[in-house]
Design a protein around this motif. Structure first.
Motif, PDB file in Angstrom:
ATOM      1  N   TYR A  51       0.734  -1.414  -0.131  1.00  0.00           N
ATOM      2  CA  TYR A  51      -0.056  -0.157   0.087  1.00  0.00           C
ATOM      3  C   TYR A  51       0.903   1.349   0.004  1.00  0.00           C
ATOM      4  CZ  TYR A  51      -3.146   3.688   1.438  1.00  0.00           C
ATOM      5  OH  TYR A  51      -3.821   4.993   1.586  1.00  0.00           O
ATOM      6  N   PRO A  52       1.840   1.558   0.891  1.00  0.00           N
ATOM      7  CA  PRO A  52       2.553   2.755   0.854  1.00  0.00           C
ATOM      8  C   PRO A  52       3.417   2.943  -0.518  1.00  0.00           C
ATOM      9  CG  PRO A  52       3.176   1.493   2.897  1.00  0.00           C
ATOM     10  CD  PRO A  52       2.322   0.647   1.861  1.00  0.00           C
ATOM     11  N   LYS A  55       0.229   3.912  -3.059  1.00  0.00           N
ATOM     12  CA  LYS A  55      -0.704   5.252  -2.493  1.00  0.00           C
ATOM     13  C   LYS A  55      -0.376   6.386  -3.542  1.00  0.00           C
ATOM     14  CE  LYS A  55      -1.493   7.827   1.499  1.00  0.00           C
ATOM     15  NZ  LYS A  55      -1.021   8.023   2.971  1.00  0.00           N
ATOM     16  N   ILE A  63      -7.460   7.219  -1.535  1.00  0.00           N
ATOM     17  CA  ILE A  63      -6.462   7.000  -0.432  1.00  0.00           C
ATOM     18  C   ILE A  63      -7.701   7.041   0.959  1.00  0.00           C
ATOM     19  CG2 ILE A  63      -4.791   8.104   0.833  1.00  0.00           C
ATOM     20  CD1 ILE A  63      -3.776   8.904  -1.898  1.00  0.00           C
ATOM     21  N   GLU A  67      -7.961   4.545   3.958  1.00  0.00           N
ATOM     22  CA  GLU A  67      -7.594   5.173   5.239  1.00  0.00           C
ATOM     23  C   GLU A  67      -8.728   4.952   6.161  1.00  0.00           C
ATOM     24  OE1 GLU A  67      -4.534   6.326   6.079  1.00  0.00           O
ATOM     25  OE2 GLU A  67      -3.979   5.895   3.976  1.00  0.00           O
ATOM     26  N   THR A  71      -6.961  -1.884   3.695  1.00  0.00           N
ATOM     27  CA  THR A  71      -6.556  -2.210   2.574  1.00  0.00           C
ATOM     28  C   THR A  71      -7.361  -3.323   1.707  1.00  0.00           C
ATOM     29  OG1 THR A  71      -4.935  -3.617   3.259  1.00  0.00           O
ATOM     30  CG2 THR A  71      -4.307  -1.393   2.727  1.00  0.00           C
ATOM     31  N   TYR A  93      -8.648   1.524  -5.521  1.00  0.00           N
ATOM     32  CA  TYR A  93      -7.441   1.278  -6.298  1.00  0.00           C
ATOM     33  C   TYR A  93      -7.465   1.905  -7.627  1.00  0.00           C
ATOM     34  CZ  TYR A  93      -6.173  -1.291  -2.165  1.00  0.00           C
ATOM     35  OH  TYR A  93      -5.886  -1.740  -0.877  1.00  0.00           O
TER      36      TYR A  93
END
Length: 191
Positions: A51-52, A55, A63, A67, A71, A93
């Motif tokens: 994920y990081p 993003k 996002i 959050e 995920t 996504y």
């Protein structure tokens, strides 16, 4: 049904034709429906880990959905799925290029930021998998938004399984895919 290893394959994957036509459908499968993309239990840790790196390719509302929901989520049927913007429809996504949906996960993969292409259910679409204790069943999911893909597939004479060679090989291996090709050829010669 055709048996290939421990997988039952619907004959529709051999006799029906399909080639995604993104210029016509605009990637509607990523923004329509009543839940996110189906996920396998083994994909949950992968999504959390990547994920990081994904993003930066996501939209602000995507996002925000991750959050808020995480995920992945469990939908109303108890199935694991990708989260959706606003809780339903558009996958968190999803990103956009020239009015066509793209997958932020796949974009991160293509840029070399991650080594995982995207959830296998997305990669395999329009094939859907039903898993039983001793075997799996692959079937062709017909959806009106894919009408242009069916037309293009017929025009180009590309069976569903051939269009999806890469994800089928990713999931089951090259040897399995070769067996599927042989079974398809045998099925075709028996007509």
């Amino acid at each position: 049904m055709i048996e290939v290893g421990a997988v039952l394959v619907s004959e529709d994957l051999i006799k029906e034709e399909f080639v995604c036509n993104l210029h016509k459908c605009r990637g509607a499968c990523c923004i329509e429906g009543d839940a996110g993309a189906p996920l396998h239990q083994t994909e949950l840790a992968v999504l959390k880990e990547i994920y990081p790196h994904v993003k930066p390719y996501m939209t602000e509302k995507g996002i925000a959905a991750v959050e808020e929901y995480g995920t992945h989520v469990t939908d109303m049927d108890g199935d694991l799925t990708t989260p959706c913007v606003g809780g339903n429809k558009e996958c968190a996504y999803v990103t956009w290029e020239n009015g066509i949906t793209k997958c932020a996960i796949e974009k991160a993969y293509e840029s070399g930021a991650i080594t995982w292409k995207k959830p296998i259910s997305c990669h395999l679409y329009p094939i859907r998998t039903t898993v039983y204790p001793e075997f799996e069943v692959l079937h062709y999911d017909r959806w009106h938004i894919c009408h242009s893909a069916c037309s293009l597939g017929r025009e180009l004479h590309v069976p569903v399984y051939a269009f999806l060679k890469e994800p089928l090989t990713r999931k089951y291996g090259a040897e399995w895919y070769s067996e599927l090709e042989a079974a398809a050829a045998e099925n075709d010669s028996n007509k």
